[in-house]
Design a protein around this motif. Structure first.
Motif, PDB file in Angstrom:
ATOM      1  N   LEU A   1       0.607  -1.022  -0.129  1.00 22.87           N
ATOM      2  CA  LEU A   1      -0.264  -0.108  -0.394  1.00 22.87           C
ATOM      3  C   LEU A   1       0.901   1.711  -0.270  1.00 22.87           C
ATOM      4  O   LEU A   1       0.652   2.327   0.336  1.00 22.87           O
ATOM      5  CB  LEU A   1      -0.644   0.318   1.311  1.00 22.87           C
ATOM      6  CG  LEU A   1      -2.107  -1.353   1.406  1.00 22.87           C
ATOM      7  CD1 LEU A   1      -2.493  -0.846   2.319  1.00 22.87           C
ATOM      8  CD2 LEU A   1      -2.905  -0.661  -0.250  1.00 22.87           C
ATOM      9  N   ALA A   2       1.841   0.825   0.381  1.00 25.43           N
ATOM     10  CA  ALA A   2       3.204   2.551   0.467  1.00 25.43           C
ATOM     11  C   ALA A   2       2.564   3.405  -1.141  1.00 25.43           C
ATOM     12  O   ALA A   2       2.513   4.554  -1.660  1.00 25.43           O
ATOM     13  CB  ALA A   2       4.362   1.816   0.371  1.00 25.43           C
ATOM     14  N   ASP A   3       3.103   2.481  -2.498  1.00 25.42           N
ATOM     15  CA  ASP A   3       2.912   3.617  -3.315  1.00 25.42           C
ATOM     16  C   ASP A   3       0.999   4.032  -3.735  1.00 25.42           C
ATOM     17  O   ASP A   3       1.928   5.342  -3.857  1.00 25.42           O
ATOM     18  CB  ASP A   3       3.225   2.462  -4.974  1.00 25.42           C
ATOM     19  CG  ASP A   3       2.742   3.484  -5.891  1.00 25.42           C
ATOM     20  OD1 ASP A   3       3.309   4.379  -5.940  1.00 25.42           O
ATOM     21  OD2 ASP A   3       1.838   2.814  -7.168  1.00 25.42           O
ATOM     22  N   VAL A   4       0.421   3.286  -3.264  1.00 20.46           N
ATOM     23  CA  VAL A   4      -0.878   3.886  -3.414  1.00 20.46           C
ATOM     24  C   VAL A   4      -1.181   4.722  -2.260  1.00 20.46           C
ATOM     25  O   VAL A   4      -1.748   5.892  -2.538  1.00 20.46           O
ATOM     26  CB  VAL A   4      -2.100   2.638  -2.732  1.00 20.46           C
ATOM     27  CG1 VAL A   4      -3.910   3.263  -2.575  1.00 20.46           C
ATOM     28  CG2 VAL A   4      -1.529   1.386  -3.375  1.00 20.46           C
ATOM     29  N   ALA A   5      -0.412   5.010  -0.979  1.00 19.73           N
ATOM     30  CA  ALA A   5      -0.512   6.125  -0.083  1.00 19.73           C
ATOM     31  C   ALA A   5       0.218   7.202  -0.546  1.00 19.73           C
ATOM     32  O   ALA A   5      -0.452   8.266  -0.771  1.00 19.73           O
ATOM     33  CB  ALA A   5       0.223   5.590   0.979  1.00 19.73           C
ATOM     34  N   ALA A   6       1.322   6.738  -1.140  1.00 21.67           N
ATOM     35  CA  ALA A   6       2.132   8.131  -1.962  1.00 21.67           C
ATOM     36  C   ALA A   6       1.342   9.276  -2.785  1.00 21.67           C
ATOM     37  O   ALA A   6       1.500  10.337  -3.199  1.00 21.67           O
ATOM     38  CB  ALA A   6       3.609   7.440  -2.454  1.00 21.67           C
ATOM     39  N   LYS A   7       0.845   7.780  -4.193  1.00 24.77           N
ATOM     40  CA  LYS A   7       0.336   8.670  -5.000  1.00 24.77           C
ATOM     41  C   LYS A   7      -0.843   9.288  -4.706  1.00 24.77           C
ATOM     42  O   LYS A   7      -1.772  10.471  -5.049  1.00 24.77           O
ATOM     43  CB  LYS A   7      -0.326   7.262  -6.151  1.00 24.77           C
ATOM     44  CG  LYS A   7      -1.175   7.981  -7.456  1.00 24.77           C
ATOM     45  CD  LYS A   7      -1.075   6.825  -8.569  1.00 24.77           C
ATOM     46  CE  LYS A   7      -1.152   6.827  -9.742  1.00 24.77           C
ATOM     47  NZ  LYS A   7      -1.345   5.904 -10.876  1.00 24.77           N
ATOM     48  N   ALA A   8      -1.431   8.769  -3.647  1.00 25.28           N
ATOM     49  CA  ALA A   8      -3.024   9.428  -2.903  1.00 25.28           C
ATOM     50  C   ALA A   8      -3.258  10.688  -2.228  1.00 25.28           C
ATOM     51  O   ALA A   8      -3.919  12.273  -2.404  1.00 25.28           O
ATOM     52  CB  ALA A   8      -4.027   8.309  -2.303  1.00 25.28           C
ATOM     53  N   ALA A   9      -1.467  10.866  -1.858  1.00 28.09           N
ATOM     54  CA  ALA A   9      -1.470  12.367  -0.979  1.00 28.09           C
ATOM     55  C   ALA A   9      -0.893  13.326  -2.137  1.00 28.09           C
ATOM     56  O   ALA A   9      -0.908  13.861  -1.533  1.00 28.09           O
ATOM     57  CB  ALA A   9      -0.001  11.624  -0.360  1.00 28.09           C
ATOM     58  N   ALA A  10      -0.710  12.832  -3.247  1.00 28.54           N
ATOM     59  CA  ALA A  10       0.435  14.265  -4.135  1.00 28.54           C
ATOM     60  C   ALA A  10      -0.381  15.013  -4.590  1.00 28.54           C
ATOM     61  O   ALA A  10      -0.121  16.139  -3.666  1.00 28.54           O
ATOM     62  CB  ALA A  10       1.054  13.426  -5.512  1.00 28.54           C
ATOM     63  N   PRO A  11      -1.578  15.015  -4.842  1.00 26.45           N
ATOM     64  CA  PRO A  11      -3.357  16.028  -5.087  1.00 26.45           C
ATOM     65  C   PRO A  11      -3.267  16.487  -4.177  1.00 26.45           C
ATOM     66  O   PRO A  11      -3.566  17.572  -3.940  1.00 26.45           O
ATOM     67  CB  PRO A  11      -4.225  15.339  -6.405  1.00 26.45           C
ATOM     68  CG  PRO A  11      -3.518  13.560  -6.180  1.00 26.45           C
ATOM     69  CD  PRO A  11      -2.831  13.236  -4.816  1.00 26.45           C
ATOM     70  N   ILE A  12      -3.717  16.489  -2.615  1.00 27.06           N
ATOM     71  CA  ILE A  12      -3.915  16.952  -1.672  1.00 27.06           C
ATOM     72  C   ILE A  12      -2.669  17.385  -0.594  1.00 27.06           C
ATOM     73  O   ILE A  12      -2.908  18.615  -0.541  1.00 27.06           O
ATOM     74  CB  ILE A  12      -4.612  15.558  -0.784  1.00 27.06           C
ATOM     75  CG1 ILE A  12      -4.791  14.499  -0.878  1.00 27.06           C
ATOM     76  CG2 ILE A  12      -4.764  16.680   0.755  1.00 27.06           C
ATOM     77  CD1 ILE A  12      -5.574  13.858   0.006  1.00 27.06           C
ATOM     78  N   GLY A  13      -1.230  17.323  -1.145  1.00 25.78           N
ATOM     79  CA  GLY A  13      -0.216  17.965  -0.651  1.00 25.78           C
ATOM     80  C   GLY A  13       0.278  19.088  -1.788  1.00 25.78           C
ATOM     81  O   GLY A  13      -0.248  20.370  -1.470  1.00 25.78           O
ATOM     82  N   ALA A  14      -0.403  19.430  -3.084  1.00 25.62           N
ATOM     83  CA  ALA A  14      -0.355  20.039  -3.985  1.00 25.62           C
ATOM     84  C   ALA A  14      -1.583  21.187  -3.643  1.00 25.62           C
ATOM     85  O   ALA A  14      -0.802  22.660  -3.710  1.00 25.62           O
ATOM     86  CB  ALA A  14      -0.479  19.480  -5.380  1.00 25.62           C
ATOM     87  N   ALA A  15      -2.151  20.512  -2.984  1.00 27.91           N
ATOM     88  CA  ALA A  15      -3.771  21.502  -2.705  1.00 27.91           C
ATOM     89  C   ALA A  15      -3.409  22.368  -1.907  1.00 27.91           C
ATOM     90  O   ALA A  15      -3.721  23.731  -1.818  1.00 27.91           O
ATOM     91  CB  ALA A  15      -4.476  21.191  -2.649  1.00 27.91           C
TER      92      ALA A  15
END
Length: 243
Positions: free
Chosen positions: A85-99
């Motif tokens: 789930l590590a890659d899933v966690a990173a990919k899901a977090a990126a748009p939120i961090g960008a916002a």
């Protein structure tokens, strides 16, 4: 259920389905309390009512760095521990961090105009945060550009760890260089210098924004897991038809 069990996407989906409504409710309550406290906070003797932008700007700025920290841990999970789930966690977090980073830049500019007489200066803090925003966009583009999910995960993990160098630069830029920004006034040696009338609503807003991130992140991870399952089924169906 243990942390090891969460490596199983099916168990992760079951757990998050139960806790997400509670997290969303708690986030809404804390946001309401924080916004009420922010509205009731007095005007600053120098900045007047414009100081209240701080209650939105500062939590967004903190979360912009915190989310990259979460992604860095996930990157280690991808490269070192190979957690499913590590890659899933990173990919899901990126748009939120960008916002969060985008909102930090916008609210900082709106706060800077009456305080500094300009929306933007190429000072160390502003420039390093802009670089962070561009790194978020770069990661999101990378995930879209590389078709093989495994290769995209490894490349994104390496880029994330390299980009983590920017986080302490952002944090300590106001101490290392002569900058428009004031030095840290909350998390500093010797305790906060912020008056309690501003400090407690700011901390409530910071907790509320943190819970907002956790809620959005878990929901985005669920979507990403389900999207990958649909993609796998489509590929299996395509292979069967080709055979």
């Amino acid at each position: 259920m243990t942390l090891t069990d969460l490596a199983n996407p099916t168990k992760f989906l079951a757990l998050t389905a139960r806790i997400l409504p509670w997290l969303a409710g708690l986030t809404a309550i804390l946001l309401a309390v924080g916004l009420y406290g922010s509205a009731m906070a007095p005007d600053d003797y120098q900045q007047g009512a414009t100081v209240k932008i701080m209650f939105i700007h500062v939590p967004n700025a903190w979360l912009s760095m915190f989310v990259w920290g979460v992604m860095s841990v996930a990157a280690l999970g991808t490269l070192v521990w190979r957690h499913p789930l590590a890659d899933v966690a990173a990919k899901a977090a990126a748009p939120i961090g960008a916002a969060f980073t985008f909102l930090a830049l916008v609210t900082g500019s709106l706060w800077g105009r009456p305080m500094w007489g300009t929306y933007w200066e190429w000072d160390a803090r502003l420039t390093s945060v802009l670089i962070l925003f561009l790194m978020y966009l770069g990661l999101m583009a990378l995930w879209r550009a590389v078709e093989d999910p495994s290769r995209a995960a490894r490349a994104a993990a390496v880029l994330t760890l390299v980009g983590a160098i920017n986080i302490p630069i952002i944090k300590f830029s106001v101490d290392w260089w002569n900058t428009l920004h004031q030095p840290a006034s909350v998390f500093r040696a010797g305790g906060p210098t912020l008056d309690k009338a501003f400090l407690w609503p700011l901390l409530v807003m910071a907790i509320a924004f943190s819970l907002l991130f956790i809620t959005l992140h878990l929901a985005a991870m669920r979507n990403e897991i389900l999207r990958r399952r649909v993609r796998s089924l489509q590929m299996m169906q395509a292979n069967q038809q080709a055979a």
